[in-house]
Design a protein around this motif. Sequence first.
Motif, PDB file in Angstrom:
ATOM      1  N   VAL A 134      -4.565 -10.134 -11.557  1.00 26.17           N
ATOM      2  CA  VAL A 134      -4.446  -9.096 -10.532  1.00 26.17           C
ATOM      3  C   VAL A 134      -3.116  -8.369 -10.720  1.00 26.17           C
ATOM      4  O   VAL A 134      -2.064  -9.026 -10.784  1.00 26.17           O
ATOM      5  CB  VAL A 134      -4.512  -9.700  -9.116  1.00 26.17           C
ATOM      6  CG1 VAL A 134      -4.288  -8.612  -8.063  1.00 26.17           C
ATOM      7  CG2 VAL A 134      -5.848 -10.384  -8.894  1.00 26.17           C
ATOM      8  N   PRO A 135      -3.112  -7.043 -10.820  1.00 30.74           N
ATOM      9  CA  PRO A 135      -1.844  -6.310 -10.975  1.00 30.74           C
ATOM     10  C   PRO A 135      -0.917  -6.573  -9.788  1.00 30.74           C
ATOM     11  O   PRO A 135      -1.363  -6.499  -8.634  1.00 30.74           O
ATOM     12  CB  PRO A 135      -2.292  -4.840 -11.005  1.00 30.74           C
ATOM     13  CG  PRO A 135      -3.716  -4.886 -11.452  1.00 30.74           C
ATOM     14  CD  PRO A 135      -4.281  -6.137 -10.835  1.00 30.74           C
ATOM     15  N   PRO A 136       0.347  -6.900 -10.047  1.00 29.72           N
ATOM     16  CA  PRO A 136       1.280  -7.170  -8.946  1.00 29.72           C
ATOM     17  C   PRO A 136       1.340  -6.037  -7.917  1.00 29.72           C
ATOM     18  O   PRO A 136       1.444  -6.294  -6.719  1.00 29.72           O
ATOM     19  CB  PRO A 136       2.622  -7.346  -9.664  1.00 29.72           C
ATOM     20  CG  PRO A 136       2.247  -7.863 -11.011  1.00 29.72           C
ATOM     21  CD  PRO A 136       0.981  -7.132 -11.356  1.00 29.72           C
ATOM     22  N   ARG A 137       1.246  -4.801  -8.375  1.00 31.58           N
ATOM     23  CA  ARG A 137       1.334  -3.672  -7.452  1.00 31.58           C
ATOM     24  C   ARG A 137       0.158  -3.682  -6.472  1.00 31.58           C
ATOM     25  O   ARG A 137       0.293  -3.279  -5.319  1.00 31.58           O
ATOM     26  CB  ARG A 137       1.379  -2.357  -8.233  1.00 31.58           C
ATOM     27  CG  ARG A 137       2.604  -2.254  -9.118  1.00 31.58           C
ATOM     28  CD  ARG A 137       2.636  -0.950  -9.892  1.00 31.58           C
ATOM     29  NE  ARG A 137       3.786  -0.915 -10.799  1.00 31.58           N
ATOM     30  CZ  ARG A 137       4.137   0.136 -11.513  1.00 31.58           C
ATOM     31  NH1 ARG A 137       3.434   1.249 -11.422  1.00 31.58           N
ATOM     32  NH2 ARG A 137       5.186   0.094 -12.308  1.00 31.58           N
ATOM     33  N   GLN A 138      -0.989  -4.141  -6.944  1.00 29.53           N
ATOM     34  CA  GLN A 138      -2.149  -4.242  -6.064  1.00 29.53           C
ATOM     35  C   GLN A 138      -1.900  -5.288  -4.982  1.00 29.53           C
ATOM     36  O   GLN A 138      -2.252  -5.092  -3.814  1.00 29.53           O
ATOM     37  CB  GLN A 138      -3.389  -4.611  -6.879  1.00 29.53           C
ATOM     38  CG  GLN A 138      -4.674  -4.686  -6.067  1.00 29.53           C
ATOM     39  CD  GLN A 138      -5.895  -4.955  -6.942  1.00 29.53           C
ATOM     40  OE1 GLN A 138      -5.997  -4.440  -8.055  1.00 29.53           O
ATOM     41  NE2 GLN A 138      -6.807  -5.772  -6.451  1.00 29.53           N
ATOM     42  N   SER A 139      -1.284  -6.401  -5.375  1.00 26.97           N
ATOM     43  CA  SER A 139      -0.955  -7.444  -4.402  1.00 26.97           C
ATOM     44  C   SER A 139       0.058  -6.934  -3.380  1.00 26.97           C
ATOM     45  O   SER A 139      -0.082  -7.175  -2.181  1.00 26.97           O
ATOM     46  CB  SER A 139      -0.392  -8.676  -5.121  1.00 26.97           C
ATOM     47  OG  SER A 139      -1.340  -9.253  -5.987  1.00 26.97           O
ATOM     48  N   LEU A 140       1.074  -6.226  -3.857  1.00 30.00           N
ATOM     49  CA  LEU A 140       2.086  -5.693  -2.942  1.00 30.00           C
ATOM     50  C   LEU A 140       1.461  -4.727  -1.949  1.00 30.00           C
ATOM     51  O   LEU A 140       1.789  -4.757  -0.752  1.00 30.00           O
ATOM     52  CB  LEU A 140       3.187  -4.969  -3.726  1.00 30.00           C
ATOM     53  CG  LEU A 140       4.107  -5.810  -4.616  1.00 30.00           C
ATOM     54  CD1 LEU A 140       5.250  -4.950  -5.130  1.00 30.00           C
ATOM     55  CD2 LEU A 140       4.653  -7.016  -3.883  1.00 30.00           C
ATOM     56  N   ASN A 141       0.565  -3.900  -2.422  1.00 29.63           N
ATOM     57  CA  ASN A 141      -0.091  -2.941  -1.546  1.00 29.63           C
ATOM     58  C   ASN A 141      -0.896  -3.662  -0.459  1.00 29.63           C
ATOM     59  O   ASN A 141      -0.832  -3.305   0.717  1.00 29.63           O
ATOM     60  CB  ASN A 141      -1.003  -2.031  -2.362  1.00 29.63           C
ATOM     61  CG  ASN A 141      -1.627  -0.933  -1.515  1.00 29.63           C
ATOM     62  OD1 ASN A 141      -0.934  -0.042  -1.054  1.00 29.63           O
ATOM     63  ND2 ASN A 141      -2.929  -1.002  -1.313  1.00 29.63           N
ATOM     64  N   ARG A 142      -1.644  -4.675  -0.868  1.00 30.38           N
ATOM     65  CA  ARG A 142      -2.449  -5.437   0.089  1.00 30.38           C
ATOM     66  C   ARG A 142      -1.573  -6.123   1.128  1.00 30.38           C
ATOM     67  O   ARG A 142      -1.865  -6.095   2.332  1.00 30.38           O
ATOM     68  CB  ARG A 142      -3.292  -6.477  -0.660  1.00 30.38           C
ATOM     69  CG  ARG A 142      -4.025  -7.457   0.262  1.00 30.38           C
ATOM     70  CD  ARG A 142      -4.783  -8.502  -0.546  1.00 30.38           C
ATOM     71  NE  ARG A 142      -3.937  -9.256  -1.455  1.00 30.38           N
ATOM     72  CZ  ARG A 142      -3.129 -10.239  -1.079  1.00 30.38           C
ATOM     73  NH1 ARG A 142      -3.040 -10.580   0.219  1.00 30.38           N
ATOM     74  NH2 ARG A 142      -2.403 -10.897  -1.973  1.00 30.38           N
ATOM     75  N   ILE A 143      -0.490  -6.734   0.678  1.00 26.15           N
ATOM     76  CA  ILE A 143       0.395  -7.461   1.589  1.00 26.15           C
ATOM     77  C   ILE A 143       1.083  -6.500   2.547  1.00 26.15           C
ATOM     78  O   ILE A 143       1.209  -6.775   3.744  1.00 26.15           O
ATOM     79  CB  ILE A 143       1.426  -8.278   0.779  1.00 26.15           C
ATOM     80  CG1 ILE A 143       0.712  -9.405   0.022  1.00 26.15           C
ATOM     81  CG2 ILE A 143       2.509  -8.848   1.697  1.00 26.15           C
ATOM     82  CD1 ILE A 143       1.560 -10.067  -1.036  1.00 26.15           C
ATOM     83  N   ALA A 144       1.534  -5.374   2.020  1.00 19.74           N
ATOM     84  CA  ALA A 144       2.205  -4.374   2.862  1.00 19.74           C
ATOM     85  C   ALA A 144       1.254  -3.842   3.926  1.00 19.74           C
ATOM     86  O   ALA A 144       1.632  -3.695   5.098  1.00 19.74           O
ATOM     87  CB  ALA A 144       2.737  -3.232   2.009  1.00 19.74           C
ATOM     88  N   GLN A 145       0.024  -3.574   3.536  1.00 20.86           N
ATOM     89  CA  GLN A 145      -0.954  -3.098   4.512  1.00 20.86           C
ATOM     90  C   GLN A 145      -1.258  -4.175   5.545  1.00 20.86           C
ATOM     91  O   GLN A 145      -1.429  -3.886   6.727  1.00 20.86           O
ATOM     92  CB  GLN A 145      -2.235  -2.656   3.803  1.00 20.86           C
ATOM     93  CG  GLN A 145      -2.081  -1.355   3.040  1.00 20.86           C
ATOM     94  CD  GLN A 145      -3.397  -0.848   2.509  1.00 20.86           C
ATOM     95  OE1 GLN A 145      -4.167  -1.588   1.904  1.00 20.86           O
ATOM     96  NE2 GLN A 145      -3.682   0.423   2.727  1.00 20.86           N
ATOM     97  N   GLY A 146      -1.313  -5.431   5.092  1.00 13.50           N
ATOM     98  CA  GLY A 146      -1.550  -6.534   6.011  1.00 13.50           C
ATOM     99  C   GLY A 146      -0.433  -6.687   7.028  1.00 13.50           C
ATOM    100  O   GLY A 146      -0.645  -7.214   8.131  1.00 13.50           O
ATOM    101  N   SER A 150       1.086   1.663   6.599  1.00 11.64           N
ATOM    102  CA  SER A 150       0.061   2.575   6.098  1.00 11.64           C
ATOM    103  C   SER A 150       0.422   2.999   4.679  1.00 11.64           C
ATOM    104  O   SER A 150       1.543   2.748   4.201  1.00 11.64           O
ATOM    105  CB  SER A 150      -0.032   3.805   6.993  1.00 11.64           C
ATOM    106  OG  SER A 150       1.156   4.577   6.889  1.00 11.64           O
ATOM    107  N   ALA A 151      -0.518   3.653   4.002  1.00  4.80           N
ATOM    108  CA  ALA A 151      -0.251   4.140   2.648  1.00  4.80           C
ATOM    109  C   ALA A 151       0.936   5.101   2.635  1.00  4.80           C
ATOM    110  O   ALA A 151       1.782   5.064   1.733  1.00  4.80           O
ATOM    111  CB  ALA A 151      -1.496   4.829   2.082  1.00  4.80           C
ATOM    112  N   THR A 152       1.011   5.938   3.654  1.00  2.00           N
ATOM    113  CA  THR A 152       2.131   6.883   3.751  1.00  2.00           C
ATOM    114  C   THR A 152       3.445   6.149   3.967  1.00  2.00           C
ATOM    115  O   THR A 152       4.475   6.483   3.357  1.00  2.00           O
ATOM    116  CB  THR A 152       1.907   7.871   4.905  1.00  2.00           C
ATOM    117  OG1 THR A 152       0.715   8.618   4.658  1.00  2.00           O
ATOM    118  CG2 THR A 152       3.084   8.834   5.036  1.00  2.00           C
TER     119      THR A 152
END
Length: 210
Positions: A134-146, A150-152
């Motif tokens: 799993v790309p680390p950036r994908q994990s960071l995005n998921r965790i941040a959203q959790g 928001s994306a912004t």
Amino acid sequence: MAPKYKFAAMSRRAAITAAALMATAAVAGCSQKAGGAAEGDMALGAAEGAKVTVVEYASVTCGHCAVWNQEVWPEFKAKYVDTNKVRFIFREFPTPPQDIAAAGFMLARCAGDDKYFDVVHAIMASQQEWAAGVPPRQSLNRIAQGAGLSATQIETCLNDKEGLAALEKRIRVGLDAGVTGTPAFYVNDQKVIDSSLSGLSAAVDAALAN
């Protein structure tokens, strides 16, 4: 599909900065105590001025840090932090890949003080995902959203020049204290080599009894 955001620009600068600072570690002067108070400290447990302060320098991309966080931290926290016997301070010290580490720490800060440790611990745990492809950036995005970003907000956070400058200052604190690798632990300014629960307990209990 996970939202896209501008991850690269500021995290690249953070990686370059972190790498450059880390390269000077061997010759960094020890002008500051490793366990003394520093701007931006994230702390748990006893209040400032406690008899015993434990400082951990760690990186969310450090494998040994993740193992310690999984295997030792729960018992250490229950024994000393939850009981307010010590003041536990976590300090950010990005290790390769520095862009991921820097981005992770910036997102943890943007999530808010009340969610900071949850985000840091979640990123460390996600190292298992990275090993599985799993790309680390994908994990960071998921965790941040959790954590409620928001994306912004994620994009704004990762492009925050003041936030990056603050991280750079925190890296320098570690280098000035003589930190060269992670995880690194200090009990009342004394470095503890044995980071097992028994090793840290021996140092903490001796300091409490002093």
